[in-house]
Design an enzyme around this catalytic site. Structure first.
Site, PDB file in Angstrom:
ATOM      1  N   SER A   1     -27.416  -4.568  41.906  1.00 14.53           N
ATOM      2  CA  SER A   1     -26.066  -4.030  41.755  1.00 14.53           C
ATOM      3  C   SER A   1     -25.274  -4.179  43.056  1.00 14.53           C
ATOM      4  O   SER A   1     -25.061  -5.301  43.519  1.00 14.53           O
ATOM      5  CB  SER A   1     -26.136  -2.578  41.279  1.00 14.53           C
ATOM      6  OG  SER A   1     -24.871  -2.117  40.858  1.00 14.53           O
TER       7      SER A   1
ATOM      8  N   ASP B   1     -24.096  -5.450  29.988  1.00 16.77           N
ATOM      9  CA  ASP B   1     -23.624  -5.003  31.303  1.00 16.77           C
ATOM     10  C   ASP B   1     -22.198  -5.492  31.501  1.00 16.77           C
ATOM     11  O   ASP B   1     -21.930  -6.686  31.351  1.00 16.77           O
ATOM     12  CB  ASP B   1     -24.537  -5.591  32.388  1.00 16.77           C
ATOM     13  CG  ASP B   1     -24.154  -5.186  33.808  1.00 16.77           C
ATOM     14  OD1 ASP B   1     -23.190  -4.422  33.988  1.00 16.77           O
ATOM     15  OD2 ASP B   1     -24.832  -5.648  34.747  1.00 16.77           O
TER      16      ASP B   1
ATOM     17  N   HIS C   1     -27.088  -2.521  32.533  1.00 16.88           N
ATOM     18  CA  HIS C   1     -26.988  -2.433  33.987  1.00 16.88           C
ATOM     19  C   HIS C   1     -27.943  -1.354  34.492  1.00 16.88           C
ATOM     20  O   HIS C   1     -28.006  -0.262  33.947  1.00 16.88           O
ATOM     21  CB  HIS C   1     -25.552  -2.093  34.404  1.00 16.88           C
ATOM     22  CG  HIS C   1     -25.324  -2.194  35.875  1.00 16.88           C
ATOM     23  ND1 HIS C   1     -24.993  -3.366  36.495  1.00 16.88           N
ATOM     24  CD2 HIS C   1     -25.396  -1.266  36.867  1.00 16.88           C
ATOM     25  CE1 HIS C   1     -24.866  -3.169  37.789  1.00 16.88           C
ATOM     26  NE2 HIS C   1     -25.107  -1.891  38.042  1.00 16.88           N
TER      27      HIS C   1
END
Length: 316
Positions: free
Chosen positions: A153, A251, A281
């Protein structure tokens, strides 16, 4: 493919966003409360906390040694958390799995967080630890081969930015970059990528939440137009290390990660894009206990340990 049923069960228990302001301290405390005790973590040959003394300052790192071999490849890991969450502890299980499945000594970086530390503090810490690892190679038991970087991320954002900084500085020791569902474009216009609309709601990370979650970083001087903040905006990607870009089907950030992998390949970088179906995600941190998602660590090991991969750009 629909979201994995085990993920769907968890998502169904989450409260709907109520629009209230985010409280970093409370959210960090909530994360810390979820960290399992040490005796429940994946055992490795050695796990030690040390301080990396760098020109940026003294940076806490946790070093995971998978085996008793005298030398290992090195993998420097940057945890995720929208630049203001995450820690050595919250991502301890990720670093352990990376060490186990790659056979590399993993160096997890406890970089400074927003909003207390404004841009580029966290990025500078990550880059400084990579340079420190190379300089301390003999003391760390580095085999002199791989010096890889990986992150999830916002940590994936730092991976791309560190790779670019190293290239521009003429620091050529980084051999691989691994980006798990990276946040590469901090311009959150929902029309920029189809996945921002396709996966806007119901999958954990929501498109409307991107701006408030990243505001702590952006309000500290991180300009979304800066390629060190939004690495996908870098014009020339040639000469960067071979890349593995892992994306999640459900995501909002999926398409920017896949576009980055494609652009790397077009620039002549050996780049593999691997989309995990049924995932969302954060699945590397939250759902790697599901066998088909634990595969991400094995794939990372295969990527890092492959002898080939420097002779052309491919995206698949």
């Amino acid at each position: 493919m629909t979201i994995h049923p085990e993920i769907a069960k968890i998502l169904s228990t989450l409260p709907a966003p109520d629009g209230s302001p985010l409280d970093p301290e409370a959210m960090r405390a909530g994360e810390a409360a979820q960290v399992p005790p040490a005796e429940q973590r994946e055992p490795l040959h050695a796990v030690v906390d040390v301080t990396a003394v760098t020109p940026t300052g003294e940076i806490p790192v946790r070093i995971y040694t998978p085996t008793g071999a005298e030398t290992h490849g090195l993998l420097v890991y940057f945890h995720g958390g929208a630049f203001f969450l995450g820690s050595l502890d919250t991502h301890d299980h990720v670093a352990r799995a990376l060490a186990k499945e790659t056979g590399h000594k993993v160096i997890s970086v406890g970089y400074r967080l927003a909003p207390e530390a404004a841009f580029p503090a966290g990025l500078d810490d990550c880059y400084a630890v990579v340079r420190w690892a190379a300089a301390q190679g003999e003391n760390l038991g580095w085999d002199g081969a791989n010096l890889a970087i990986a992150g999830d991320s916002s940590g994936g954002n730092f991976v791309a930015a560190v790779a670019a900084k190293a290239h521009d500085d003429g620091f050529s020791r980084i051999t691989h970059q691994v980006l798990f569902y990276p946040s590469l474009d901090l311009d959150f216009d929902a029309d920029r990528y189809a996945s921002l609309r396709e996966n806007a709601e119901g999958y954990g990370l929501e498109t409307e939440g991107l701006a408030p979650f990243n505001a702590f970083y952006l309000d500290g001087g991180a300009d979304p137009a800066d390629p060190l903040v939004s690495p996908i905006k870098r014009q020339d990607l040639a000469g960067l290390p071979p890349a593995l870009v892992i994306t999640a089907e459900h995501d909002p950030l999926r398409d920017e990660g896949e576009l980055y992998g494609l652009r790397l390949a077009e620039a002549g970088v050996d780049a593999t894009v691997s989309r995990y179906k049924g995932s969302n995600h954060g699945f590397v941190q939250n759902f790697s206990w599901i066998p088909e998602f634990y595969r991400v660590f094995e794939e990372t090991g295969e990527f890092l340990n492959a002898k080939a991969g420097l002779d052309g750009g491919t995206a698949q």
